[in-house]
Design a protein around this motif. Sequence first.
Motif, PDB file in Angstrom:
ATOM      1  N   LEU A  51       0.845  -1.191   0.000  1.00  8.97           N
ATOM      2  CA  LEU A  51       0.000   0.000   0.000  1.00  8.97           C
ATOM      3  C   LEU A  51       0.879   1.240   0.000  1.00  8.97           C
ATOM      4  O   LEU A  51       1.953   1.253   0.602  1.00  8.97           O
ATOM      5  N   ARG A  52       0.410   2.275  -0.687  1.00  5.69           N
ATOM      6  CA  ARG A  52       1.075   3.579  -0.716  1.00  5.69           C
ATOM      7  C   ARG A  52       0.043   4.622  -0.291  1.00  5.69           C
ATOM      8  O   ARG A  52      -1.160   4.418  -0.437  1.00  5.69           O
ATOM      9  N   PHE A  53       0.532   5.754   0.178  1.00  6.89           N
ATOM     10  CA  PHE A  53      -0.407   6.778   0.616  1.00  6.89           C
ATOM     11  C   PHE A  53      -1.325   7.238  -0.512  1.00  6.89           C
ATOM     12  O   PHE A  53      -2.494   7.563  -0.266  1.00  6.89           O
ATOM     13  N   ASP A  54      -0.854   7.203  -1.753  1.00  8.95           N
ATOM     14  CA  ASP A  54      -1.741   7.626  -2.844  1.00  8.95           C
ATOM     15  C   ASP A  54      -2.873   6.618  -3.110  1.00  8.95           C
ATOM     16  O   ASP A  54      -3.789   6.912  -3.871  1.00  8.95           O
ATOM     17  N   ASP A  55      -2.859   5.463  -2.446  1.00  3.78           N
ATOM     18  CA  ASP A  55      -3.986   4.524  -2.507  1.00  3.78           C
ATOM     19  C   ASP A  55      -5.134   4.962  -1.589  1.00  3.78           C
ATOM     20  O   ASP A  55      -6.260   4.494  -1.739  1.00  3.78           O
ATOM     21  N   TRP A  56      -4.824   5.840  -0.638  1.00  4.35           N
ATOM     22  CA  TRP A  56      -5.786   6.210   0.394  1.00  4.35           C
ATOM     23  C   TRP A  56      -7.110   6.754  -0.144  1.00  4.35           C
ATOM     24  O   TRP A  56      -8.181   6.311   0.316  1.00  4.35           O
ATOM     25  N   PRO A  74     -14.201   8.180   7.842  1.00  2.00           N
ATOM     26  CA  PRO A  74     -12.771   8.318   7.516  1.00  2.00           C
ATOM     27  C   PRO A  74     -11.862   7.819   8.642  1.00  2.00           C
ATOM     28  O   PRO A  74     -10.827   7.210   8.380  1.00  2.00           O
ATOM     29  N   ALA A  75     -12.258   8.002   9.888  1.00  2.00           N
ATOM     30  CA  ALA A  75     -11.426   7.563  11.011  1.00  2.00           C
ATOM     31  C   ALA A  75     -11.301   6.044  11.063  1.00  2.00           C
ATOM     32  O   ALA A  75     -10.199   5.505  11.247  1.00  2.00           O
ATOM     33  N   THR A  76     -12.409   5.326  10.920  1.00  6.94           N
ATOM     34  CA  THR A  76     -12.304   3.866  10.960  1.00  6.94           C
ATOM     35  C   THR A  76     -11.649   3.326   9.697  1.00  6.94           C
ATOM     36  O   THR A  76     -10.908   2.349   9.754  1.00  6.94           O
ATOM     37  N   ALA A  77     -11.899   3.958   8.546  1.00  5.88           N
ATOM     38  CA  ALA A  77     -11.224   3.539   7.313  1.00  5.88           C
ATOM     39  C   ALA A  77      -9.710   3.724   7.451  1.00  5.88           C
ATOM     40  O   ALA A  77      -8.929   2.880   7.006  1.00  5.88           O
ATOM     41  N   TRP A  78      -9.294   4.814   8.081  1.00  3.25           N
ATOM     42  CA  TRP A  78      -7.860   5.053   8.291  1.00  3.25           C
ATOM     43  C   TRP A  78      -7.256   3.955   9.165  1.00  3.25           C
ATOM     44  O   TRP A  78      -6.145   3.488   8.923  1.00  3.25           O
ATOM     45  N   SER A  79      -8.002   3.510  10.176  1.00  5.44           N
ATOM     46  CA  SER A  79      -7.473   2.439  11.032  1.00  5.44           C
ATOM     47  C   SER A  79      -7.318   1.141  10.242  1.00  5.44           C
ATOM     48  O   SER A  79      -6.344   0.412  10.436  1.00  5.44           O
ATOM     49  N   TYR A  80      -8.234   0.846   9.326  1.00  9.60           N
ATOM     50  CA  TYR A  80      -8.089  -0.327   8.461  1.00  9.60           C
ATOM     51  C   TYR A  80      -6.843  -0.188   7.582  1.00  9.60           C
ATOM     52  O   TYR A  80      -6.063  -1.127   7.426  1.00  9.60           O
ATOM     53  N   PHE A  81      -6.687   0.979   6.981  1.00 13.20           N
ATOM     54  CA  PHE A  81      -5.551   1.234   6.086  1.00 13.20           C
ATOM     55  C   PHE A  81      -4.234   1.044   6.845  1.00 13.20           C
ATOM     56  O   PHE A  81      -3.334   0.329   6.393  1.00 13.20           O
ATOM     57  N   CYS A  82      -4.130   1.671   8.002  1.00 11.60           N
ATOM     58  CA  CYS A  82      -2.897   1.567   8.795  1.00 11.60           C
ATOM     59  C   CYS A  82      -2.663   0.141   9.275  1.00 11.60           C
ATOM     60  O   CYS A  82      -1.521  -0.328   9.315  1.00 11.60           O
ATOM     61  N   ASN A  83      -3.714  -0.572   9.628  1.00 10.26           N
ATOM     62  CA  ASN A  83      -3.604  -1.975  10.028  1.00 10.26           C
ATOM     63  C   ASN A  83      -3.017  -2.809   8.889  1.00 10.26           C
ATOM     64  O   ASN A  83      -2.145  -3.653   9.116  1.00 10.26           O
ATOM     65  N   ASP A  84      -3.498  -2.575   7.667  1.00 10.15           N
ATOM     66  CA  ASP A  84      -2.997  -3.338   6.517  1.00 10.15           C
ATOM     67  C   ASP A  84      -1.510  -3.098   6.284  1.00 10.15           C
ATOM     68  O   ASP A  84      -0.784  -3.997   5.870  1.00 10.15           O
ATOM     69  N   VAL A  85      -1.063  -1.890   6.547  1.00 10.52           N
ATOM     70  CA  VAL A  85       0.359  -1.549   6.400  1.00 10.52           C
ATOM     71  C   VAL A  85       1.167  -2.128   7.562  1.00 10.52           C
ATOM     72  O   VAL A  85       2.199  -2.776   7.362  1.00 10.52           O
ATOM     73  N   GLU A  89      -0.674  -3.368 -17.066  1.00 14.67           N
ATOM     74  CA  GLU A  89      -0.547  -2.498 -18.239  1.00 14.67           C
ATOM     75  C   GLU A  89      -0.877  -1.046 -17.932  1.00 14.67           C
ATOM     76  O   GLU A  89      -0.119  -0.142 -18.254  1.00 14.67           O
ATOM     77  N   SER A  90      -2.018  -0.818 -17.298  1.00 12.75           N
ATOM     78  CA  SER A  90      -2.480   0.560 -17.087  1.00 12.75           C
ATOM     79  C   SER A  90      -2.028   1.155 -15.756  1.00 12.75           C
ATOM     80  O   SER A  90      -2.022   2.377 -15.605  1.00 12.75           O
ATOM     81  N   GLY A  91      -1.712   0.298 -14.784  1.00 12.87           N
ATOM     82  CA  GLY A  91      -1.381   0.780 -13.444  1.00 12.87           C
ATOM     83  C   GLY A  91      -2.604   1.087 -12.597  1.00 12.87           C
ATOM     84  O   GLY A  91      -2.467   1.503 -11.441  1.00 12.87           O
ATOM     85  N   ALA A  92      -3.800   0.882 -13.134  1.00  8.34           N
ATOM     86  CA  ALA A  92      -5.025   1.158 -12.379  1.00  8.34           C
ATOM     87  C   ALA A  92      -5.139   0.208 -11.196  1.00  8.34           C
ATOM     88  O   ALA A  92      -5.007  -1.013 -11.352  1.00  8.34           O
ATOM     89  N   VAL A  93      -5.401   0.757 -10.015  1.00  7.13           N
ATOM     90  CA  VAL A  93      -5.589  -0.057  -8.825  1.00  7.13           C
ATOM     91  C   VAL A  93      -6.997  -0.638  -8.866  1.00  7.13           C
ATOM     92  O   VAL A  93      -7.980   0.073  -9.076  1.00  7.13           O
ATOM     93  N   LEU A  94      -7.095  -1.947  -8.655  1.00  7.17           N
ATOM     94  CA  LEU A  94      -8.354  -2.667  -8.816  1.00  7.17           C
ATOM     95  C   LEU A  94      -8.950  -3.156  -7.501  1.00  7.17           C
ATOM     96  O   LEU A  94     -10.138  -3.434  -7.432  1.00  7.17           O
TER      97      LEU A  94
END
Length: 168
Positions: A18-23, A44-55, A72-77
Amino acid sequence: MMIDIPQLETSRLRLRALRFDDWPDYLAFLASPRAAFMDGPHTPATAWSYFCNDVAQWQLFGHGGLMFEDKESGAVLGQVALCKGPLFPELELGWFVYEAAEGHGYAREAATAMLEWGFRMRSEKSFVSYIAPANRRSVALAVRLGATLDERAKRPTPTTLVYRHQQP
């Protein structure tokens, strides 16, 4: 523990840290009705906790979330993960797919790559997928991945279904 987070590739996908630009897209997914099977929609607060947990799980436990993108495209899926921490009884294979990417087999491709990596790099004989009973698409994917319903497994909530992925 410091670990190099793996980068995995399939014929169509790159699975990467994960990268911050995925946020922004990650937040949009977790704040949407599509996150209903992940106890969402989230603030946003609980989503942030999920994101940080994954990292953080990579550094704490040697496993965690990987975003998957079109090579090919770099699109995050979407995302695939092997997660546990203190929240789950067993190491879980989980996934989510962004709406525009659904129905193309990306989750299966990413989950297969993560399973192969997990069995190659870890000593577990099986992983589980915790799935809400109404999440028929995830149940179908778990079955396509070869998992079987394990009614005796410990679960994070009484109604959660547990699908077991056995080491090949």
